[in-house]
Scaffold this motif. Structure first.
Motif, PDB file in Angstrom:
ATOM      1  N   LEU A   5     -76.477 -28.439 -70.717  1.00 43.58           N
ATOM      2  CA  LEU A   5     -75.970 -27.514 -71.731  1.00 43.58           C
ATOM      3  C   LEU A   5     -75.597 -28.267 -73.009  1.00 43.58           C
ATOM      4  O   LEU A   5     -75.871 -27.805 -74.123  1.00 43.58           O
ATOM      5  N   ILE A   6     -74.974 -29.425 -72.853  1.00 37.18           N
ATOM      6  CA  ILE A   6     -74.657 -30.261 -74.012  1.00 37.18           C
ATOM      7  C   ILE A   6     -75.938 -30.620 -74.755  1.00 37.18           C
ATOM      8  O   ILE A   6     -76.013 -30.533 -75.994  1.00 37.18           O
ATOM      9  N   LEU A   7     -76.962 -30.998 -74.013  1.00 38.95           N
ATOM     10  CA  LEU A   7     -78.239 -31.369 -74.622  1.00 38.95           C
ATOM     11  C   LEU A   7     -78.879 -30.175 -75.312  1.00 38.95           C
ATOM     12  O   LEU A   7     -79.425 -30.309 -76.420  1.00 38.95           O
ATOM     13  N   LEU A   8     -78.816 -29.019 -74.693  1.00 37.82           N
ATOM     14  CA  LEU A   8     -79.381 -27.803 -75.287  1.00 37.82           C
ATOM     15  C   LEU A   8     -78.736 -27.523 -76.640  1.00 37.82           C
ATOM     16  O   LEU A   8     -79.428 -27.241 -77.639  1.00 37.82           O
ATOM     17  N   ALA A 289     -90.163 -26.715 -78.552  1.00 37.45           N
ATOM     18  CA  ALA A 289     -89.686 -25.438 -78.003  1.00 37.45           C
ATOM     19  C   ALA A 289     -89.876 -25.381 -76.494  1.00 37.45           C
ATOM     20  O   ALA A 289     -89.009 -24.874 -75.763  1.00 37.45           O
ATOM     21  N   LEU A 290     -90.998 -25.891 -76.008  1.00 38.83           N
ATOM     22  CA  LEU A 290     -91.224 -25.926 -74.567  1.00 38.83           C
ATOM     23  C   LEU A 290     -90.203 -26.827 -73.886  1.00 38.83           C
ATOM     24  O   LEU A 290     -89.672 -26.487 -72.817  1.00 38.83           O
ATOM     25  N   MET A 291     -89.883 -27.968 -74.504  1.00 36.74           N
ATOM     26  CA  MET A 291     -88.859 -28.856 -73.947  1.00 36.74           C
ATOM     27  C   MET A 291     -87.498 -28.169 -73.961  1.00 36.74           C
ATOM     28  O   MET A 291     -86.717 -28.325 -73.020  1.00 36.74           O
ATOM     29  N   GLY A 296     -83.093 -25.666 -71.020  1.00 38.54           N
ATOM     30  CA  GLY A 296     -82.328 -24.450 -70.756  1.00 38.54           C
ATOM     31  C   GLY A 296     -82.388 -24.028 -69.314  1.00 38.54           C
ATOM     32  O   GLY A 296     -81.366 -23.622 -68.733  1.00 38.54           O
ATOM     33  N   LEU A 297     -83.551 -24.144 -68.699  1.00 38.09           N
ATOM     34  CA  LEU A 297     -83.686 -23.801 -67.277  1.00 38.09           C
ATOM     35  C   LEU A 297     -82.887 -24.752 -66.410  1.00 38.09           C
ATOM     36  O   LEU A 297     -82.251 -24.333 -65.424  1.00 38.09           O
ATOM     37  N   ILE A 298     -82.884 -26.038 -66.767  1.00 37.91           N
ATOM     38  CA  ILE A 298     -82.091 -27.006 -66.020  1.00 37.91           C
ATOM     39  C   ILE A 298     -80.598 -26.663 -66.138  1.00 37.91           C
ATOM     40  O   ILE A 298     -79.847 -26.734 -65.153  1.00 37.91           O
TER      41      ILE A 298
END
Length: 301
Positions: A5-8, A289-291, A296-298
């Motif tokens: 979440l931090i990375l997102l 965007a794919l990354m 986000g899924l992680i």
């Protein structure tokens, strides 16, 4: 707060705001600080038993990067998010590559001047296709080194992993050359950079391919990548060449000396220009965007 979440949030902040140039007008950029430290070590220790000194420098860089990253993480989620956003250079990369396309449409001379800001090869006598190839190659390679690899190492080891990666990658860009001056001193940094970029380079190629719904040319990308002088840079370049149907790499000049490098996607279009650079910038954003979706899924899982 969850690391994904931090990375997102960091990825989104970088994508919206990019580089805060107003800040770097007052304080040095982290990359500048790292570069200054490596430059000092180069002047001080690149003599005598230079290979041993280079190994010790690499160890010191990893330890310092890891320690600084850990200290920032200890301060909390917000400093960690901001630090990660600064070190993930997606918007800056896209802007620099796009600027070459815009300049090239104005004039060939403008395109040469703009591409000289992002590549190390000789640009004075470049043709329009050579300017476009240089910009697109730089974009593909830096998507891996400057965006996907930092994201990958943040997922693996948090901000300490990202900062340790950045210190090694900066060292490779400064001293990782196979020439008389750096063959020994830069050996450890260059080899370790190859190692830590092995997965991110191939992941970047996969992201480029999947984001363009191209699922059938992995073997061709692998074969093209093997022609490249770098064990890693050829992967994102080969993927970019395939999805844009253009030829990349090929002969170029460094310090007045022509190097007869092989083409990547040899039978792709070679007459390319500013519009192809624009398509490459779109590919950078589609891959990012794919990354973002994957991160986000992680975070959700």
């Amino acid at each position: 707060m969850d690391i994904a979440l931090i990375l997102l949030l960091a990825m989104l902040i970088d994508a919206v705001f990019g580089e805060p140039n107003w800040l770097w007008d007052h304080v040095p950029h982290p990359a500048v600080l790292i570069g200054n430290a490596i430059g000092w070590a180069d002047r001080k220790f690149n003599k005598g038993n230079a290979k041993t000194a280079g190994v010790l420098l690499l160890i010191a860089l990893v330890i310092i990067g890891w320690w600084v990253g850990g200290m920032i993480e200890w301060l909390g989620a917000i400093p960690t998010i901001l630090a990660a956003a600064i070190l993930i250079a997606q918007k800056s990369l896209a802007e620099h590559v796009a600027a070459v396309g815009q300049a090239l449409r104005r004039s060939l001379e403008d395109g040469r001047r703009e591409v000289a800001k992002i590549v190390g090869r000789d640009t004075t006598d470049m043709s329009e296709p050579e300017v476009a190839r240089a910009a697109i190659e730089s974009g593909a390679e830096n998507l891996s080194d400057g965006v996907i690899a930092p994201i990958f190492w943040f997922l693996v080891a948090g901000l300490p992993g990202l900062l340790a990666y950045k210190t090694v990658n900066t060292a490779d860009s400064m001293i990782g050359y196979k020439n008389e001056k750096y063959e020994d001193f830069g050996w450890a940094s260059a080899r370790f950079d190859d190692l830590i970029n092995w997965i991110p380079a191939r992941l970047t190629a996969l992201l480029i391919m999947i984001s363009h719904l191209d699922f059938n040319r992995w073997s061709s990308i692998r074969d093209d990548a093997s022609l490249h002088r770098s064990p890693n840079a050829g992967w994102p370049e080969a993927a970019m060449a395939r999805v844009l149907d253009i030829a990349l790499a090929g002969p170029r000049s460094y310090d007045g000396e022509m190097r007869d490098y092989s083409y990547v996607n040899e039978f792709g279009r070679r007459s390319i220009g500013g519009n192809d650079i624009d398509l490459a910038v779109q590919a950078l954003w589609r891959s990012w965007a794919l990354m973002l979706v994957i991160v986000g899924l992680i975070a959700l899982i």
